[in-house]
Design an enzyme around this catalytic site. Structure first.
Site, PDB file in Angstrom:
ATOM      1  N   CYS A  81      14.916  17.907 -11.242  1.00 14.87           N
ATOM      2  CA  CYS A  81      15.545  19.174 -11.571  1.00 14.87           C
ATOM      3  C   CYS A  81      14.773  20.393 -10.607  1.00 14.87           C
ATOM      4  O   CYS A  81      13.946  19.954  -9.927  1.00 14.87           O
ATOM      5  CB  CYS A  81      15.966  19.484 -12.723  1.00 14.87           C
ATOM      6  N   ASN A 130      11.390  21.246 -13.389  1.00 16.67           N
ATOM      7  CA  ASN A 130      10.737  20.042 -14.001  1.00 16.67           C
ATOM      8  C   ASN A 130      10.220  20.559 -15.487  1.00 16.67           C
ATOM      9  O   ASN A 130       9.251  20.081 -16.161  1.00 16.67           O
ATOM     10  CB  ASN A 130       9.711  19.469 -13.299  1.00 16.67           C
ATOM     11  N   CYS A 147      13.150  21.382 -18.009  1.00 17.31           N
ATOM     12  CA  CYS A 147      14.304  21.374 -18.926  1.00 17.31           C
ATOM     13  C   CYS A 147      14.956  19.956 -18.702  1.00 17.31           C
ATOM     14  O   CYS A 147      15.031  19.072 -19.493  1.00 17.31           O
ATOM     15  CB  CYS A 147      15.205  22.421 -18.597  1.00 17.31           C
ATOM     16  N   ARG A 148      15.853  19.773 -17.592  1.00 19.13           N
ATOM     17  CA  ARG A 148      16.618  18.620 -17.443  1.00 19.13           C
ATOM     18  C   ARG A 148      15.926  17.145 -17.122  1.00 19.13           C
ATOM     19  O   ARG A 148      16.111  16.366 -17.614  1.00 19.13           O
ATOM     20  CB  ARG A 148      17.780  18.992 -16.290  1.00 19.13           C
ATOM     21  N   SER A 149      15.209  17.314 -15.956  1.00 19.31           N
ATOM     22  CA  SER A 149      14.550  16.281 -15.571  1.00 19.31           C
ATOM     23  C   SER A 149      13.459  15.579 -16.609  1.00 19.31           C
ATOM     24  O   SER A 149      13.555  14.381 -16.556  1.00 19.31           O
ATOM     25  CB  SER A 149      13.770  16.203 -14.392  1.00 19.31           C
ATOM     26  N   ASP A 209      22.111  23.908 -15.879  1.00 16.85           N
ATOM     27  CA  ASP A 209      20.604  24.184 -16.329  1.00 16.85           C
ATOM     28  C   ASP A 209      20.571  24.890 -17.392  1.00 16.85           C
ATOM     29  O   ASP A 209      20.860  26.023 -17.418  1.00 16.85           O
ATOM     30  CB  ASP A 209      19.888  24.758 -15.116  1.00 16.85           C
TER      31      ASP A 209
END
Length: 156
Positions: A8, A11, A13-15, A125
């Protein structure tokens, strides 16, 4: 060993959420000796930082470990070291493809393509939306689809 990298923007939150959830699924499937998981960001703002507190809280709530996870930026060797690079949104995918040396072996996949692009083409995000629950729901479904794809393509 099949290697998967979730990417993301920062690096945090999402990934890292996808890394932790996928790693948990891989472990429960008894495949940790066959599948390796990591995450990275296209930007360098959060190198060395732990996942965002919203990601940590959501993972704590569902009992998934993120121990030892620290933000890092995608590197050129990732394109040869990993089999799959999973982009969390269209912008991340473009950035990854711009950085990628065409000799790399990694297959770049946009995360939402694992879910037939529904409800959108990107995982929102939560750094901006604050909706870590929505991101978890997408990540949970998408990582399940990814695991099945890897099993079907490499481990049957």
């Amino acid at each position: 060993m099949i290697k998967v990298l979730f990417v993301c923007l920062g690096n945090i939150c999402r990934s890292p959420m996808a890394e932790a959830v996928f790693r948990d699924k891989v472990q429960h499937a008894g495949l940790n000796q066959k599948i390796e998981v990591d995450s990275a960001g296209t930007g360098d703002w959060h190198i060395g930082h732990p996942p965002h507190e919203g990601t940590r809280k959501k993972l704590d709530d569902i009992g998934i470990s993120y121990e030892g996870m620290k933000g890092r930026q995608i590197r050129s060797e990732d394109f040869t070291d990993f089999d799959y690079i999973i982009a969390m949104d269209e912008s991340n995918q473009r950035d990854i493809e711009d950085l990628m040396d065409r000799s790399g072996q990694a297959k770049v996949i946009r995360f939402m393509s694992l879910l037939n692009d529904e409800p959108s083409k990107s995982v929102p995000d939560p750094y901006y939306t604050g909706n870590f629950d929505e991101v978890y729901e997408l990540v949970n479904k998408g990582t399940e689809a990814l695991l099945q794809m890897i099993i079907n393509e490499h481990l049957k």
